[in-house]
Design a protein around this motif. Structure first.
Motif, PDB file in Angstrom:
ATOM      1  N   ALA A  44       0.855  -1.188   0.000  1.00 23.24           N
ATOM      2  CA  ALA A  44       0.000   0.000   0.000  1.00 23.24           C
ATOM      3  C   ALA A  44       0.896   1.244   0.000  1.00 23.24           C
ATOM      4  O   ALA A  44       1.686   1.432   0.933  1.00 23.24           O
ATOM      5  N   PRO A  45       0.798   2.089  -1.045  1.00 21.46           N
ATOM      6  CA  PRO A  45      -0.016   1.871  -2.253  1.00 21.46           C
ATOM      7  C   PRO A  45       0.525   0.706  -3.084  1.00 21.46           C
ATOM      8  O   PRO A  45       1.640   0.249  -2.877  1.00 21.46           O
ATOM      9  N   ILE A  46      -0.286   0.220  -4.015  1.00 17.27           N
ATOM     10  CA  ILE A  46       0.080  -0.960  -4.798  1.00 17.27           C
ATOM     11  C   ILE A  46       1.365  -0.677  -5.586  1.00 17.27           C
ATOM     12  O   ILE A  46       1.416   0.263  -6.379  1.00 17.27           O
ATOM     13  N   PRO A  47       2.427  -1.470  -5.359  1.00 19.27           N
ATOM     14  CA  PRO A  47       3.687  -1.236  -6.088  1.00 19.27           C
ATOM     15  C   PRO A  47       3.593  -1.718  -7.531  1.00 19.27           C
ATOM     16  O   PRO A  47       2.772  -2.576  -7.863  1.00 19.27           O
ATOM     17  N   VAL A  48       4.441  -1.168  -8.371  1.00 23.88           N
ATOM     18  CA  VAL A  48       4.477  -1.544  -9.786  1.00 23.88           C
ATOM     19  C   VAL A  48       5.881  -2.042 -10.128  1.00 23.88           C
ATOM     20  O   VAL A  48       6.872  -1.358  -9.843  1.00 23.88           O
ATOM     21  N   PHE A  49       5.951  -3.237 -10.724  1.00 27.55           N
ATOM     22  CA  PHE A  49       7.231  -3.828 -11.114  1.00 27.55           C
ATOM     23  C   PHE A  49       7.125  -4.360 -12.536  1.00 27.55           C
ATOM     24  O   PHE A  49       6.041  -4.704 -13.004  1.00 27.55           O
ATOM     25  N   GLU A  50       8.277  -4.442 -13.191  1.00 29.25           N
ATOM     26  CA  GLU A  50       8.308  -4.965 -14.558  1.00 29.25           C
ATOM     27  C   GLU A  50       8.039  -6.464 -14.592  1.00 29.25           C
ATOM     28  O   GLU A  50       7.357  -6.971 -15.470  1.00 29.25           O
ATOM     29  N   LEU A  52       7.657 -10.367 -12.095  1.00 30.84           N
ATOM     30  CA  LEU A  52       7.396 -10.967 -10.794  1.00 30.84           C
ATOM     31  C   LEU A  52       8.698 -11.161 -10.029  1.00 30.84           C
ATOM     32  O   LEU A  52       8.733 -11.045  -8.793  1.00 30.84           O
ATOM     33  N   GLU A  53       9.800 -11.436 -10.747  1.00 31.55           N
ATOM     34  CA  GLU A  53      11.098 -11.601 -10.096  1.00 31.55           C
ATOM     35  C   GLU A  53      11.522 -10.306  -9.401  1.00 31.55           C
ATOM     36  O   GLU A  53      12.062 -10.330  -8.281  1.00 31.55           O
ATOM     37  N   ASP A  54      11.291  -9.162 -10.050  1.00 34.01           N
ATOM     38  CA  ASP A  54      11.629  -7.872  -9.433  1.00 34.01           C
ATOM     39  C   ASP A  54      10.798  -7.644  -8.177  1.00 34.01           C
ATOM     40  O   ASP A  54      11.295  -7.146  -7.162  1.00 34.01           O
ATOM     41  N   LEU A  55       9.520  -7.989  -8.246  1.00 34.91           N
ATOM     42  CA  LEU A  55       8.647  -7.831  -7.076  1.00 34.91           C
ATOM     43  C   LEU A  55       9.143  -8.701  -5.922  1.00 34.91           C
ATOM     44  O   LEU A  55       9.246  -8.232  -4.778  1.00 34.91           O
ATOM     45  N   ASN A  56       9.465  -9.969  -6.209  1.00 33.30           N
ATOM     46  CA  ASN A  56       9.913 -10.872  -5.146  1.00 33.30           C
ATOM     47  C   ASN A  56      11.224 -10.393  -4.528  1.00 33.30           C
ATOM     48  O   ASN A  56      11.429 -10.496  -3.315  1.00 33.30           O
ATOM     49  N   SER A  57      12.129  -9.878  -5.365  1.00 31.96           N
ATOM     50  CA  SER A  57      13.401  -9.387  -4.847  1.00 31.96           C
ATOM     51  C   SER A  57      13.193  -8.195  -3.914  1.00 31.96           C
ATOM     52  O   SER A  57      13.804  -8.114  -2.833  1.00 31.96           O
ATOM     53  N   SER A  58      12.330  -7.277  -4.321  1.00 30.42           N
ATOM     54  CA  SER A  58      12.049  -6.114  -3.488  1.00 30.42           C
ATOM     55  C   SER A  58      11.331  -6.514  -2.202  1.00 30.42           C
ATOM     56  O   SER A  58      11.613  -5.976  -1.121  1.00 30.42           O
ATOM     57  N   LEU A  59      10.411  -7.469  -2.298  1.00 30.11           N
ATOM     58  CA  LEU A  59       9.692  -7.931  -1.117  1.00 30.11           C
ATOM     59  C   LEU A  59      10.646  -8.602  -0.130  1.00 30.11           C
ATOM     60  O   LEU A  59      10.532  -8.406   1.092  1.00 30.11           O
ATOM     61  N   LEU A  60      11.591  -9.388  -0.646  1.00 28.95           N
ATOM     62  CA  LEU A  60      12.570 -10.032   0.228  1.00 28.95           C
ATOM     63  C   LEU A  60      13.405  -8.987   0.960  1.00 28.95           C
ATOM     64  O   LEU A  60      13.650  -9.109   2.173  1.00 28.95           O
TER      65      LEU A  60
END
Length: 254
Positions: A44-50, A52-60
């Motif tokens: 929140a707010p909803i993040p935007v990534f290119e 799914l791998e980028d999202l997982n890396s940032s989440l980690l």
């Protein structure tokens, strides 16, 4: 009963699942609270990534940073990250290969050189018609293999009754039926560079069997990247040559 693919996941990572009792949400309250923390602070707010791998890396990275700032619920004088690092030496090492999170299906290639998955059809090279292949459907890609070797991959479609073609799968057939380039379904909408069509126009003016020679030129795309073949055709156009063998020699020199 456990779903078969879930049992394979447990076997891959060597752990025994432990489930809550039915209608006993209180048994996993701490887990739900942590998920709520991540949802409120990371999503929140909803993040935007290119990807799914980028999202997982940032989440980690977020989870690691968060664990460094929070005390452990049992060892109050240490952070969660410090306790994890101490526990890490007792954990089983991860397998050399990640578990493939995908759906599997054994499919026989149809006479139209396609495989069916989730009411969609995907093309494979015509050499595999009638053979049984393994389809792996990942969240984004659909990979088809034969006897352990990957023979093609497509972007996975979530539509219904959708036809997904790779025109290069049909090029050997096109050499036998060169006029199929005009109205064959696999070739409709094929976005080739304009030099290909200029070269075809030149063939029609100068040679007896232009469609066949053009098909033989397209066959080069099975073994060479589109950009390399394009450069070879551009060179042939400059010299006014109508020979796929010249284009091939140009590509090799490049």
């Amino acid at each position: 009963l456990l779903q078969e693919r879930f049992k394979q996941l447990c076997s891959h990572y060597l752990y025994v699942p432990e489930f809550c009792n039915i209608a006993s949400g209180n048994e996993k309250g701490r887990v739900e609270n942590l998920i709520g923390t991540i949802r409120r602070n990371f999503f929140a707010p909803i993040p935007v990534f290119e990807t799914l791998e980028d999202l997982n890396s940032s989440l980690l990275s977020f989870c690691v940073a968060h664990s460094r700032t929070k005390n452990h619920p049992e060892f109050h004088d240490q952070s969660r990250y410090e306790v994890f690092e101490r526990e890490r030496q007792y954990l089983i090492p991860l397998p050399a290969h990640e578990f493939e999170s995908c759906r599997l299906a054994n499919v026989v290639v149809s006479p139209s050189s396609t495989v069916r998955f989730d009411n969609n059809r995907y093309s494979v090279p015509t050499a595999y018609v009638g053979r049984s292949v393994l389809v792996k459907a990942f969240y984004q890609d659909l990979v088809v293999s034969y006897k352990g070797n990957v023979i093609t991959r497509h972007l996975r479609s979530y539509k219904e009754k959708h036809l997904i073609f790779d025109p290069t799968h049909y090029l050997e057939l096109l050499v036998k039926k060169p006029r199929a380039f005009e109205d064959g379904m696999p070739f409709k909408g094929w976005d080739l560079p304009s030099v290909f069509y200029k070269y075809r126009d030149l063939l029609r003016k100068k040679v007896r069997n232009p469609d066949k020679i053009f098909a033989q030129t397209l066959l080069l795309l099975k073994d060479w990247p589109l950009g390399e073949v394009t450069k070879g055709i551009e060179q042939a156009l400059k010299l006014g040559l109508t020979s796929d063998s010249y284009i091939l020699s140009t590509i090799r020199r490049q």
